[in-house]
Each structure stands twice: as structure tokens, then as C-alpha cells.
Design an enzyme around this catalytic site. Structure first.
Site, short mmCIF file in Angstrom:
data_model
loop_
_atom_site.label_atom_id
_atom_site.label_comp_id
_atom_site.label_asym_id
_atom_site.label_seq_id
_atom_site.Cartn_x
_atom_site.Cartn_y
_atom_site.Cartn_z
N THR A 53 1.07 -1.17 0.16
CA THR A 53 0.08 -0.04 0.08
C THR A 53 0.94 1.13 0.04
OG1 THR A 53 -2.03 -1.09 1.13
CG2 THR A 53 -1.71 1.29 1.56
N GLY A 107 -1.42 -1.84 6.66
CA GLY A 107 -2.98 -2.57 7.27
C GLY A 107 -3.09 -1.93 8.42
O1 DON Z 1 -7.45 -0.76 3.46
C1 DON Z 1 -6.81 -1.18 4.18
O2 DON Z 1 -6.86 -1.06 5.38
C2 DON Z 1 -5.60 -2.15 3.51
N1 DON Z 1 -6.30 -2.68 2.55
C3 DON Z 1 -4.50 -1.63 3.65
C4 DON Z 1 -3.30 -2.58 3.11
C5 DON Z 1 -2.18 -2.03 3.58
O3 DON Z 1 -1.76 -1.13 4.00
C6 DON Z 1 -0.95 -3.02 3.31
N2 DON Z 1 0.26 -2.94 3.97
N3 DON Z 1 1.16 -2.11 3.82
#
Ligand code: DON
Length: 574
Positions: free
Chosen positions: A385, A477
Site C-alpha cells: 500500500t 494494514g
Molecule cells: O485498506 C486497508 O486498510 C488495507 N487494504 C491496507 C493494506 C495495507 O496497508 C498493506 N500494507 N502495507
């Protein structure tokens, strides 16, 4: 036993506060967006911090063509789609928090993916009823209807100054002419090789000649260039209708997915009212549902405002922050989802009185075990992300967190489009009370329903003060929320952009009942004190990829910094 007695008090306090607020709960509302007064000054120069230097430079290229921060954001996001596809892109979604200098208005753009109308929770179960993690995370069933193209078109058309043909030009050029993938992209492709090999169009794009691309070689993505060109020419219709839509639906259905042309045609990016909270003289402007981030950050700050953190020793400071995190994540799991589908007790969660109740349940020198409430599983903070921050010469500010969810999303590329689909469906509570890839549990509020947006942790945030302001955000995440919180606290403590992105981190998310600690965040004595209070400290590899731009209104100086944990990032002021 001392603790049990307090535990009952805690439970009672939670029940009483929840009950009272439920009774008072009307339609879900966010806190009123009391926009900060328009800044009288302009910085006169611009700052951009993103996860990749090509994307940061794309933003400056568009500023030089007369664009504002929002045009630059379109250039940065679309270029990241090309050069950092492991993290975000055209087949994913984003959330954006904007400050419009001219009017002083704050706006939130929700370009989150939606579930296809034919979503069927049974598709995410094995025949024996256990969760099918492959369906949740790989291939077309794991993909929501993308929001990124619609979100960027909205950003450009409503808030930008330039046509899409100009703001998308760097991405189109980079995809068509090629670039040298950075080590992180090469590593991601190698890591996901087995999954990519499952789909021919993914092989064609990421494994030319059947192998991951080699360091130093130019890599091109002509299909993606063409899809961005169609968007530049036709806006939304270039992706959600016509040729691209047909190719997406054909590819998804041929591989066992259930998208329809209607799912795409019905997708809309939405403007929402951001969550706004005052804390120690600053206005924090952050993400409303379907992100849980802003609600959690507001709840944590409301709890923390009852303590003088600056006067505490490091162990007690951490103790109170962790207890506030624990309580906010409990509420995240229980209450939050897509505001267009679920009624949430936001008035309660954002109320200072609710925070007062929660504060009373925090003991001075003792951790509150989460097992006083339910229990939970392991968690992988993930690193895929992306977040970028921009302030332009006129004082427009924008923070965007954008994602395809897990590493290279679903790993599924729709043939002939260059579109790598997300695996955002895993952010729904696909199977009740079973953890997603971030260890987050969910309730009915976040159950999958056709057309509904899955809950997110993405928390692009603005901190607006009299003397200083900042744009803060990060991937990670569930750890996004606590990273942004810690970033806000450090900024308010007076730290520079460079210090904020480099600060060591800790994280608690209610379940599992452990504090994730980055090496060096607590010294030995503080760790010992925290263990004595009852905390389990769990060392973790460094997490996050924070990109911050700060603005000192006293001398109009901007600073831009990218997380030192990831060398590909670039924070630049020009
Ligand atoms: O929207 C969310 O919370 C997740 N899909 C975000 C994923 C994420 O940050 C992955 N890692 N770094």
C-alpha cells in the site's frame, strides 16, 4: 484479586457508556467539519513525499505545468500505479484528505473498492466450512470493483486545474517508454512468482520470458499506458464502460470471478465529510468510514487528552497510548463498516464523554488484558500500500493513501488492460470472527454485501495549527492507524518531517493482546517497566512507509520526508 475487580468495573463502564450512546444514536454522522480558517500566507514553493522518486518527480513535472496539489496528486498516484504496482494502482482504490487553500474547506474522497453485486460469502469457504484464504487473497474473487480511476478523475475534474491528458502524461510516458524497477518491486515479483504463474496475463506482464525482470533492465507496460490514455481521453468512461470494462469483465469471468458490466458502470467515487477533531490547539482532519482510521485516531486522542503525556516517563506515556489503542481497535472490530450500508454509533465513538468512560477503565500501572473481552489471532503488518503527501505553493494540502491491498494485490492481471486487480475483498469480514490478513476481526457491520465498501484502515491525515501544519500518512494494514497517531503526536511535540518518518514505532490492536515493538522504540528500563505492568512486548520487523510534508507558517518553510526504512522513497521541496 485486584485485577478482576477492576475488570468488572471496566466491563460495566463499557456497557454503560455503549448503552447510553446507543440510545442517543441517530443517523450515522461524522463530527462537523469545522474547517480551519484559510491560511493567509502561501508557502511559495511545494513539497511532495512519496514512495518512489519517479512518482515524486512526476508530481513536480505537473506543478511546473501550472497544476496545483490535486493535479500533482493525480500524477503521483498514476505513476505509482506503474512503478510501484506491488502497493497501489489502477486496479485498486484510495482515500484522500484534501485542504483547499482558497476556501479553507476540507474534503475527503472515498475511492474505495466495492463488492460486486454477485458476491457470495460461500465463495470464501472451503467445502469443510473453514475459511478459504486463497479465494480471499488471490485471483479474481479476491478483487473488489476498482475505485482508483474514478477517484483520480474526480480529483482532477473537481479540484485540479489541468486536463487529465496533462496530469496523466507522466504515468502514460513511464508505462510506454519503460523504467528500471526498483529492488522492492523485483523482490515482490519474485515473492509472488508462483501466484503470478497461475494467470497468463499476469505472466505476460510480470514474468516476461517466464522469469522475474532482472535488475537494471528497462521494463514497459504498454497495456497500462493504453488504459490510462483512454481515461485521459474519456474520463470515467475510459475505464468503467466500453472497451476496458468489457475486457475486465471478460477476464474476471473467464477466471472464475463474478463481475458484471453493471458493477463497473455503477461505481462512483464519493466525497465525504472528513472527521475533524481538535487536539492541543491543532485541528486533525482525517478519514471517516469506510475507513476505521479517523474514528480510531479521534477516539484515541479523546482518551489521551485526559493525560499530560509530556510530563510522563516513557513507560507510562506508552502505557496510556497502548490502552487507548486497545480500546479504539475493540470498537473498530465491533462497530465499523460502510456508512452507506450500516448504522454506526459514530456519535458515541467520537464523543468526549465516551472517551471519559473509557479513560476511567484504564489503570495507572497495569495493562488491561484484551481477554476481558474476546480473543484473537496472529497478525502480519504487511507492507503493501502506499501513501503520499503534497503541499503546493498556494497552501493546498493533500494526503492520499492508495492500495491494491496485499503484495501485488490479487496477482491477477486482466488480459489486454495492464490492470492488476486488488485483493481488497479480504478487508471485509468474509467469515465472521475469523481474522483477515492483518489479524483484524470484523462483525456484521463489515460483512460483504454487493455494492458495499469494505472497511479500511487507511488514514491520510492533515494536522492544521496556527504555527505549523502537516500532511501525514503511511501504509501498513491495521498499523496505519497507530503510525498516523504516533506521527500526529510527534508533530505536535514539535518534531520535523525527517524525525517523524524515522521515529521508532509501537502498535497494539486489541487482539492479539500484544504490543508490537520495533527495535529501539523502548529502552531496556522502559521495556521492563511495561512488562511489569502486564504487557507482552513482541519484536517485529520495521513496518510502515511514512511520507510526510510539513509547513511552518512562521517562516513559510516546507519540509518533505520519506521513511528511511525504504530507500526508494523521495521527499523533496522545490
Ligand atoms: O485498506 C486497508 O486498510 C488495507 N487494504 C491496507 C493494506 C495495507 O496497508 C498493506 N500494507 N502495507
Amino acid at each position: 484479586m485486584k485485577f478482576q475487580m477492576h475488570g468488572r468495573v471496566l466491563l460495566l463502564s463499557l456497557l454503560l457508556t455503549s448503552g447510553a450512546a446507543f440510545a442517543a444514536d441517530g443517523a450515522p454522522k461524522t463530527a462537523p467539519a469545522t474547517a480551519p480558517a484559510p491560511q493567509a500566507q502561501r508557502p511559495g514553493h511545494a513539497g511532495i513525499a512519496s514512495a518512489n522518486f519517479l512518482a515524486t518527480n512526476a508530481g513536480f513535472e505537473v506543478l511546473a505545468k501550472g497544476g496545483n496539489a490535486f493535479d500533482a496528486a493525480v500524477a503521483v498516484a498514476s505513476t505509482l500505479s506503474v512503478v510501484e504496482p506491488e502497493s497501489s494502482g489502477i486496479g485498486g482504490g484510495f482515500m484522500a484528505t484534501l485542504h483547499i487553500a482558497k476556501t479553507g474547506e476540507n474534503v475527503f474522497i472515498d475511492a474505495r473498492e466495492t463488492a460486486p453485486m454477485a458476491v457470495n460469502p460461500k465463495d470464501y469457504l472451503n467445502p469443510d466450512g473453514t475459511p478459504n484464504r486463497d479465494a480471499a487473497l488471490k485471483g479474481p474473487l479476491s478483487a473488489g470493483i476498482p475505485g482508483e480511476p474514478a477517484g483520480l478523475v474526480l480529483l482532477a475534474k473537481k479540484f485540479g486545474k489541468l486536463p487529465l491528458s496533462v496530469s496523466l502524461a507522466p504515468a502514460i510516458r513511464t508505462a510506454r517508454d519503460g523504467f528500471k524497477p526498483d529492488p522492492r518491486l523485483l523482490h515482490s515479483i519474485a515473492e509472488e512468482q508462483k501466484n503470478l504463474e497461475r494467470w497468463p496475463a499476469s505472466v505476460a506482464k510480470y514474468l516476461p520470458g517466464g522469469k522475474p525482470p532482472v535488475a537494471g533492465e528497462i521494463w514497459r507496460d504498454p497495456d497500462q499506458a493504453r488504459t490510462w490514455e483512454l481515461i485521459a481521453q474519456q474520463g470515467d468512461a475510459g475505464f468503467y464502460r466500453g472497451e476496458t470494462a468489457q475486457k475486465l469483465v471478460d477476464a474476471v469471468r473467464a477466471a472464475g470471478g463474478n463481475w458484471t458490466l453493471e458493477d463497473l458502470a455503477n461505481y462512483r467515487a464519493k466525497e465525504r465529510t472528513p472527521i475533524t477533531i481538535d487536539y492541543q490547539g491543532y485541528k486533525i482532519v482525517t478519514a471517516p468510514p469506510p475507513s476505521s482510521g479517523g474514528v480510531a485516531i479521534a477516539e484515541i486522542l479523546n482518551i489521551l487528552r485526559g493525560y499530560d503525556l509530556a510530563k510522563m516517563d516513557p513507560a507510562h506515556r506508552a502505557h496510556y497510548i497502548i490502552e487507548a489503542m486497545r480500546r479504539a481497535f475493540r470498537d473498530h472490530n465491533d462497530y465499523l463498516g460502510d456508512p452507506d450500508f450500516v448504522k454506526m454509533p459514530l456519535d458515541m465513538l467520537l464523543s468526549p464523554y465516551y472517551a471519559d468512560g473509557l479513560r476511567q477503565s484504564i489503570l495507572a500501572d497495569q495493562a488491561t488484558p484484551s481477554s476481558m473481552l474476546p480473543h484473537g489471532p496472529a497478525h502480519d503488518p504487511g507492507m503493501h500500500t502506499t501513501h503520499f503527501s503534497i503541499i503546493d505553493k498556494d497552501g493546498n494540502m493533500v494526503g492520499i493513501t492508495s492500495t491494491v491491498n496485499y503484495i501485488l494485490g490479487s496477482t491477477f492481471v486482466a488480459k489486454g488492460t495492464g490492470v492488476l486487480l486488488n485483493d481488497e475483498m479480504d478487508d471485509f469480514a468474509l467469515v465472521p470472527n475469523k481474522p483477515n490478513v492483518y489479524g483484524l476481526l470484523g462483525s456484521k457491520a463489515n460483512a460483504p454485501v454487493g455494492g458495499k465498501r469494505m472497511l479500511s484502515s487507511m488514514s491520510p491525515s492533515l494536522v492544521v495549527g496556527k504555527d505549523r501544519s502537516a500532511v501525514i500518512g503511511s501504509p501498513g494494514g491495521s498499523t496505519i492507524i497507530t503510525q498516523v497517531l504516533e506521527g500526529i503526536l510527534h508533530f505536535i511535540d514539535g518534531q520535523s518531517a525527517q524525525q517523524i518518518v524515522a521515529d521508532k514505532r509501537f502498535h497494539h490492536q486489541f487482539l492479539p493482546d500484544e504490543v508490537f515493538v520495533e527495535d529501539g522504540v523502548f529502552d531496556a528500563a522502559t521495556s521492563e517497566q511495561l512488562r511489569k505492568m502486564g504487557y507482552t512486548l513482541k519484536p517485529r520487523e520495521p513496518w510502515g512507509f511514512m511520507n510526510v510534508v510539513t509547513w511552518d507558517h512562521r517562516d513559510n518553510k516546507l519540509d518533505a520526508a520519506s521513511d528511511p526504512r525504504r530507500p526508494s522513497g523521495l521527499g523533496k521541496v522545490e
